[in-house]
Write an enzyme that holds these catalytic residues in place. Sequence first.
Site, mmCIF file in Angstrom:
data_model
loop_
_atom_site.group_PDB
_atom_site.id
_atom_site.type_symbol
_atom_site.label_atom_id
_atom_site.label_comp_id
_atom_site.label_asym_id
_atom_site.label_seq_id
_atom_site.Cartn_x
_atom_site.Cartn_y
_atom_site.Cartn_z
ATOM 1 N N CYS A 79 -10.044 -1.975 -22.477
ATOM 2 C CA CYS A 79 -8.749 -2.663 -22.511
ATOM 3 C C CYS A 79 -7.707 -1.668 -23.018
ATOM 4 O O CYS A 79 -7.914 -0.454 -22.931
ATOM 5 C CB CYS A 79 -8.811 -3.934 -23.354
ATOM 6 S SG CYS A 79 -9.248 -3.658 -25.096
ATOM 7 N N ARG A 121 -9.885 -7.479 -26.458
ATOM 8 C CA ARG A 121 -10.655 -7.888 -25.274
ATOM 9 C C ARG A 121 -11.926 -7.074 -25.053
ATOM 10 O O ARG A 121 -13.000 -7.657 -24.815
ATOM 11 C CB ARG A 121 -9.766 -7.792 -24.018
ATOM 12 C CG ARG A 121 -8.659 -8.801 -23.998
ATOM 13 C CD ARG A 121 -7.619 -8.453 -22.939
ATOM 14 N NE ARG A 121 -6.882 -7.247 -23.297
ATOM 15 C CZ ARG A 121 -5.988 -6.640 -22.528
ATOM 16 N NH1 ARG A 121 -5.746 -7.124 -21.318
ATOM 17 N NH2 ARG A 121 -5.361 -5.555 -22.949
ATOM 18 N N ASP A 169 -3.819 -10.044 -22.121
ATOM 19 C CA ASP A 169 -3.757 -9.424 -23.439
ATOM 20 C C ASP A 169 -3.423 -10.491 -24.490
ATOM 21 O O ASP A 169 -2.365 -11.100 -24.430
ATOM 22 C CB ASP A 169 -2.651 -8.361 -23.374
ATOM 23 C CG ASP A 169 -2.537 -7.563 -24.648
ATOM 24 O OD1 ASP A 169 -3.170 -7.935 -25.644
ATOM 25 O OD2 ASP A 169 -1.799 -6.559 -24.627
HETATM 26 P P1 4NP Z 1 -6.548 -5.279 -26.525
HETATM 27 O O1 4NP Z 1 -5.260 -5.917 -27.220
HETATM 28 O O2 4NP Z 1 -6.038 -4.308 -25.464
HETATM 29 O O3 4NP Z 1 -7.244 -6.449 -25.907
HETATM 30 O O4 4NP Z 1 -7.336 -4.605 -27.613
HETATM 31 C C1 4NP Z 1 -4.225 -5.138 -27.750
HETATM 32 C C2 4NP Z 1 -4.328 -4.661 -29.033
HETATM 33 C C3 4NP Z 1 -3.313 -3.912 -29.572
HETATM 34 C C4 4NP Z 1 -2.177 -3.655 -28.814
HETATM 35 C C5 4NP Z 1 -2.076 -4.127 -27.520
HETATM 36 C C6 4NP Z 1 -3.105 -4.871 -26.987
HETATM 37 N N1 4NP Z 1 -1.110 -2.902 -29.382
HETATM 38 O O5 4NP Z 1 -0.070 -2.740 -28.710
HETATM 39 O O6 4NP Z 1 -1.242 -2.395 -30.512
#
Ligand code: 4NP
Length: 168
Positions: free
Chosen positions: A7, A13, A125
């Site tokens: 992800c 995710r 997300d």
């Molecule tokens: P992930 O979610 O891609 O599912 O781990 C996110 C976690 C952090 C961020 C964006 C998406 N961020 O911008 O820090």
Amino acid sequence: MRIMTVCLGNICRSPAAESVLQQRLAEAGLHHVRVSSAGTADYHVGERPHELSVAEGERRGYAFSTRGIQFEDVHFDDADLVLAMDADNEADLLALVRSPEDRAKVVRLGAFAPDAEDGVRDVPDPWGHPAEAYTAMYDQIEDAVDGLVRALQDGTVDEVLARHGAAR
Ligand code: 4NP
């Protein structure tokens, strides 16, 4: 067989998909499949998975032991299947491929979901959203992982790649 879930941040995710997949593979007796995860960004390298991802995951009986890493092109050598959670993750992965073989490993997790014939859905997300977003995330991930485990059992992973994979 080695599978990597990917992800953006590797804290919401992809650790969830990694944990669900590990548990489902163990239940199915598919002990030869190895699972890991990574993020396309470096924002959360070294961090534990997000507390809401862990809370909902543990409620469902999953275990978490990894810390965030960033996906690098050499990781294509460590995986036979690279599962992007959404189309942005997929595009970011494709920007790193070094060969047609790398490209052929990339597919969105949703390609294995029961509703993929109607179009592959992204796993949205959940970052910055309340706990309900993590509940929906796990529901969606579990459906797709069940489909992936069936495809591994049936030997139809290559068919899914041919239909929905990045190299099609
Ligand atoms: P992930 O979610 O891609 O599912 O781990 C996110 C976690 C952090 C961020 C964006 C998406 N961020 O911008 O820090």
